[in-house]
Design a protein around this motif. Structure first.
Motif, PDB file in Angstrom:
ATOM      1  N   VAL A  78       0.972  -0.942   0.649  1.00  0.00           N
ATOM      2  CA  VAL A  78       0.154  -0.156  -0.124  1.00  0.00           C
ATOM      3  C   VAL A  78       0.600   1.284  -0.072  1.00  0.00           C
ATOM      4  CG1 VAL A  78      -0.364   0.245   2.856  1.00  0.00           C
ATOM      5  CG2 VAL A  78      -2.128   0.911   1.094  1.00  0.00           C
ATOM      6  N   ASN A  79       2.225   1.210   0.275  1.00  0.00           N
ATOM      7  CA  ASN A  79       2.979   2.729   0.407  1.00  0.00           C
ATOM      8  C   ASN A  79       3.011   2.368  -1.412  1.00  0.00           C
ATOM      9  OD1 ASN A  79       3.714   2.404   2.936  1.00  0.00           O
ATOM     10  ND2 ASN A  79       5.188   1.079   2.623  1.00  0.00           N
ATOM     11  N   SER A  80       2.802   2.197  -1.933  1.00  0.00           N
ATOM     12  CA  SER A  80       2.997   2.125  -2.918  1.00  0.00           C
ATOM     13  C   SER A  80       2.258   3.645  -3.741  1.00  0.00           C
ATOM     14  CB  SER A  80       2.533   0.891  -4.658  1.00  0.00           C
ATOM     15  OG  SER A  80       1.308   0.553  -3.970  1.00  0.00           O
ATOM     16  N   PHE A  81       1.369   4.089  -2.889  1.00  0.00           N
ATOM     17  CA  PHE A  81      -0.283   4.375  -2.889  1.00  0.00           C
ATOM     18  C   PHE A  81       0.723   6.404  -2.438  1.00  0.00           C
ATOM     19  CE2 PHE A  81      -3.521   1.468  -3.737  1.00  0.00           C
ATOM     20  CZ  PHE A  81      -4.123   2.291  -5.141  1.00  0.00           C
ATOM     21  N   ARG A  82       1.944   6.431  -1.660  1.00  0.00           N
ATOM     22  CA  ARG A  82       2.352   7.626  -1.668  1.00  0.00           C
ATOM     23  C   ARG A  82       2.863   8.235  -2.777  1.00  0.00           C
ATOM     24  NH1 ARG A  82       3.684   7.971   3.827  1.00  0.00           N
ATOM     25  NH2 ARG A  82       3.394   5.999   5.089  1.00  0.00           N
ATOM     26  N   TYR A  83       2.969   9.566  -3.116  1.00  0.00           N
ATOM     27  CA  TYR A  83       2.836  10.543  -3.779  1.00  0.00           C
ATOM     28  C   TYR A  83       4.649  11.168  -4.043  1.00  0.00           C
ATOM     29  CZ  TYR A  83      -1.753   9.920  -5.244  1.00  0.00           C
ATOM     30  OH  TYR A  83      -3.063   9.944  -5.376  1.00  0.00           O
ATOM     31  N   THR A  84       4.851  11.319  -4.685  1.00  0.00           N
ATOM     32  CA  THR A  84       6.619  11.861  -4.586  1.00  0.00           C
ATOM     33  C   THR A  84       6.403  13.389  -5.269  1.00  0.00           C
ATOM     34  OG1 THR A  84       7.249  11.124  -6.592  1.00  0.00           O
ATOM     35  CG2 THR A  84       7.498   9.452  -4.635  1.00  0.00           C
ATOM     36  N   LEU A  85       7.668  14.340  -4.818  1.00  0.00           N
ATOM     37  CA  LEU A  85       7.265  15.611  -5.004  1.00  0.00           C
ATOM     38  C   LEU A  85       8.933  15.989  -5.444  1.00  0.00           C
ATOM     39  CD1 LEU A  85       5.446  17.164  -2.218  1.00  0.00           C
ATOM     40  CD2 LEU A  85       4.520  17.225  -3.909  1.00  0.00           C
ATOM     41  N   GLU A  86       9.636  15.282  -5.887  1.00  0.00           N
ATOM     42  CA  GLU A  86      10.830  15.431  -6.400  1.00  0.00           C
ATOM     43  C   GLU A  86      10.928  16.341  -7.503  1.00  0.00           C
ATOM     44  OE1 GLU A  86      15.227  13.371  -8.171  1.00  0.00           O
ATOM     45  OE2 GLU A  86      13.625  11.856  -6.556  1.00  0.00           O
ATOM     46  N   THR A  87       9.912  15.642  -8.231  1.00  0.00           N
ATOM     47  CA  THR A  87       9.794  16.922 -10.255  1.00  0.00           C
ATOM     48  C   THR A  87       9.288  18.150  -9.713  1.00  0.00           C
ATOM     49  OG1 THR A  87      10.047  14.138 -11.094  1.00  0.00           O
ATOM     50  CG2 THR A  87       9.208  16.507 -12.386  1.00  0.00           C
ATOM     51  N   TYR A  88       8.301  17.712  -8.798  1.00  0.00           N
ATOM     52  CA  TYR A  88       7.495  18.891  -8.890  1.00  0.00           C
ATOM     53  C   TYR A  88       8.300  19.892  -8.069  1.00  0.00           C
ATOM     54  CZ  TYR A  88       3.439  21.740  -6.750  1.00  0.00           C
ATOM     55  OH  TYR A  88       2.956  22.713  -6.533  1.00  0.00           O
ATOM     56  N   ASN A  89       8.926  19.388  -6.904  1.00  0.00           N
ATOM     57  CA  ASN A  89       9.854  20.614  -6.486  1.00  0.00           C
ATOM     58  C   ASN A  89      10.802  20.967  -6.966  1.00  0.00           C
ATOM     59  OD1 ASN A  89       8.480  21.075  -4.315  1.00  0.00           O
ATOM     60  ND2 ASN A  89       9.934  18.944  -3.087  1.00  0.00           N
ATOM     61  N   LYS A  90      11.440  20.064  -7.834  1.00  0.00           N
ATOM     62  CA  LYS A  90      12.429  20.698  -8.818  1.00  0.00           C
ATOM     63  C   LYS A  90      12.439  21.672 -10.241  1.00  0.00           C
ATOM     64  CE  LYS A  90      15.853  17.397 -10.043  1.00  0.00           C
ATOM     65  NZ  LYS A  90      16.099  16.174 -10.455  1.00  0.00           N
ATOM     66  N   ASN A  91      10.561  21.456 -10.562  1.00  0.00           N
ATOM     67  CA  ASN A  91       9.530  22.385 -11.341  1.00  0.00           C
ATOM     68  C   ASN A  91       9.812  23.721 -10.703  1.00  0.00           C
ATOM     69  OD1 ASN A  91      10.165  19.986 -13.538  1.00  0.00           O
ATOM     70  ND2 ASN A  91       7.783  19.371 -13.333  1.00  0.00           N
TER      71      ASN A  91
END
Length: 252
Positions: A29-42
């Protein structure tokens, strides 16, 4: 008849080894976590929210709580509760088939009851995951309306020029027609309206040698295996929606 067991003694939780096995064999279920790495970089951001120059606590609260990064953080934190439900549900499902439990009717019924209750909890968690997806889209695309009808209308308009929105709608329409998705959705909705379909049973009437009618042990209308498979298949289906939303986040 004196009950041999106390239900409260069987509020159980799997150990780390069992949890890892559940993630591997059933669903992580941890696969439902969202990442912000690209968002933050943008957006030239970090994971930390800057509050320099603000002294008023109300202003600070408003700034932090309205930040998209904080919003995603709270959603990711809530996945913890979903994982607790899934771990317990899977653990009870496997536990009821152990020889020491399977042939002890009273103990089996306790473990089975615990399993089925966790499937109800899982149906609520799945609903919450989906509702959070809608809220993410609203924030990303600045939809102000809280009305679901308006939201879907705006989504369809936007889908004509946004391919990810189009993919999301197309995938969601397919999922809504899936038999497992319909089952899990029904379990959640019926529970909300105090009509728990999960507790419904069928009675079998048979004749004995003297032609007397008697009732056999009742059977649940929705079997344990169907519930177990249904939760897994539904999670897999809505995970495809999560992947599309992650692409939306990365694109912004």
């Amino acid at each position: 008849m004196i009950n041999k067991y106390n239900v409260y003694d069987y509020i159980l939780f799997p150990n780390q080894k069992d949890r890892e096995l559940i993630k591997k064999e059933y669903f992580d279920v941890n696969s439902f976590r969202y990442t912000l790495e690209t968002y933050n970089k943008n957006h030239n951001l970090s994971n930390n929210i800057e509050i320099k120059g603000l002294e008023n606590f109300l202003e600070i609260d408003e700034l932090v709580n309205s930040d998209f990064r904080e919003f995603i953080r709270t959603i990711n934190n809530q996945i913890f509760y979903t994982s607790v439900v899934l771990y317990r549900m899977c653990y009870y499902y496997k536990l009821k088939d152990k020889q020491s439990i399977k042939f002890d009717r009273e103990l089996f019924q306790i473990i089975e009851l615990m399993f089925r209750k966790e499937t109800v909890n899982a149906s609520f968690e799945i609903y919450n995951i989906q509702e959070k997806m809608k809220t993410i889209i609203k924030k990303l695309y600045c939809f102000s309306s809280k009305n679901n009808g308006e939201f879907e209308k705006n989504l369809k308009i936007l889908s004509k020029k946004d391919n990810l929105i189009y993919q999301f709608i197309k995938e969601y329409e397919q999922i809504k027609n899936n038999k497992y998705y319909k089952l899990i959705r029904k379990i959640r909705n019926d529970e909300v309206h105090n009509k728990p379909v999960i507790d419904e049973v069928s009675w079998t009437i048979k004749n004995d040698r003297n032609e007397k009618l008697y009732l056999m042990s009742p059977q649940y209308k929705i079997g344990n295996e169907k519930l177990y498979i249904g939760i897994k298949e539904t999670l897999l289906k809505i995970f495809s929606l999560k992947q599309i939303i992650q692409q939306m986040i990365d694109k912004k």
